[in-house]
Design an enzyme around this catalytic site. Structure first.
Site, PDB file in Angstrom:
ATOM      1  N   SER A   1       0.836  -1.198   0.000  1.00  0.00           N
ATOM      2  CA  SER A   1       0.000   0.000   0.000  1.00  0.00           C
ATOM      3  C   SER A   1       0.875   1.254   0.000  1.00  0.00           C
ATOM      4  O   SER A   1       1.686   1.433  -0.898  1.00  0.00           O
ATOM      5  CB  SER A   1      -0.967  -0.050   1.186  1.00  0.00           C
TER       6      SER A   1
ATOM      7  N   ASP B   1      -6.121  -4.021  -2.171  1.00  0.00           N
ATOM      8  CA  ASP B   1      -4.993  -3.566  -1.355  1.00  0.00           C
ATOM      9  C   ASP B   1      -4.261  -4.737  -0.705  1.00  0.00           C
ATOM     10  O   ASP B   1      -4.868  -5.621  -0.100  1.00  0.00           O
ATOM     11  CB  ASP B   1      -5.521  -2.614  -0.281  1.00  0.00           C
TER      12      ASP B   1
END
Length: 311
Positions: free
Chosen positions: A51, A181
């Site tokens: 991320s 993610d």
């Protein structure tokens, strides 16, 4: 000679996810860069990021300085995180990633990387890698980053639904993939990085050194608007707990599976209400404070880090 040329140790940098709180990580890295006196890509054989950690890690692996990266964060975090919904935030993230990384691909990295995302359809890890040596089987069909651009890989790793949209990527050898993610499966990618070093690069555990950096642990401040309403329903707190659980699980498993490998972990806890924040933080003064807290956290582990590099 660079640090990598002078030292036989295989050094790994692992950067956690955490949205805006990545500025805390930058504070730690700023002090490390100053201590080492040259770009961090010259000091690590492998950089793993999830991320926001994937953004920082990718930029480091391209040779960028912490000052350059922090300037990008200072300018763009308030803009992206101020957007009203996931569609507009995703659009702003894509525009920024395309502007920063342009058409660069994994062959352009100066050191090896791993960028962590999730294959939403299969619920399996999807890790964009730079080196054929990182392949665990089927090395003959390995393509760096699955043929995707660095921008596409970073967007995939950052697609924290429902804060951002999921990201669709088109790979050369695996078709079209709906991604999520990477924090949902490995917000801290220490275990994946160690498996690469051990099983793929075949480095002796005695020669592996790993620096693992979190985004700090803070009191969760309330979110506003629709996001705040969903937070009130405890949904975002639930997502936050999933990411924290993912981090803790991977850190613990790495220590259990690789007890003899030297690992330094920095991820301090800040329980003071004035430091309260969240992954959508956009207040410039608060972001600067997080950066300074990161610098302070480096100080608490400076001796351990020095040993990590100088042994």
């Amino acid at each position: 000679m660079t640090d990598l040329e002078k030292n036989t140790h295989f050094k790994i940098l692992v950067l956690d996810g955490g949205g805006s709180k990545g500025v805390y990580t930058l504070g730690i890295l700023k002090e490390l860069e100053l201590k080492l006196g040259s770009p961090l890509c010259e000091h690590f054989n492998l950089i793993y990021g999830t991320s926001t950690g994937s953004i920082i890690g990718a930029l480091l692996a391209l040779g960028k300085s912490i000052s350059e990266i922090k300037e990008l964060y200072d300018k763009n975090i308030p803009v992206i995180m101020s957007k009203a919904n996931k569609k507009s935030r995703s659009k702003a993230l894509k525009e920024l990633a395309d502007l920063i990384f342009k058409d660069l691909k994994f062959e352009d990295f100066k050191t090896d990387v791993g960028i962590v995302a999730v294959n939403y359809s299969t619920q399996n890890p999807l890790i964009f890698k730079s080196n054929k040596k990182q392949a665990h089987g089927m090395a003959q069909s390995f393509i760096p980053g699955f043929g995707c651009t660095i921008s596409e890989a970073v967007q995939a790793s950052c697609s924290a639904y429902p804060i951002f949209n999921r990201k669709i990527v088109t790979t050369v050898n695996n078709g079209v993939i709906d991604t999520l993610d990477g924090g949902f499966i490995a917000n801290n990618a220490t275990l994946f990085a160690l498996v690469d070093a051990d099983k793929a690069f075949k480095v002796s555990s005695d020669n592996i050194r790993l620096l693992s950096l979190g985004t700090g642990s803070f009191i969760e401040s309330p979110m506003k608007g629709l996001i705040g309403y969903l937070s009130y329903l405890k949904f975002f707190k639930f997502v936050g707990r999933i990411l924290t659980s993912s981090t803790n699980t991977n850190v613990i498993l790495a220590k259990l599976l690789y007890p003899h490998i030297r690992i330094v972990r920095i991820n301090d806890v800040f329980n003071q209400p004035e430091y309260g924040t969240n992954m959508l933080e956009k207040n410039k003064r608060k972001l600067e404070k997080l950066f300074q807290l990161g610098r302070n956290s480096f100080a608490s582990k400076e001796a351990e880090i020095e040993n990590l590099f100088n042994e």
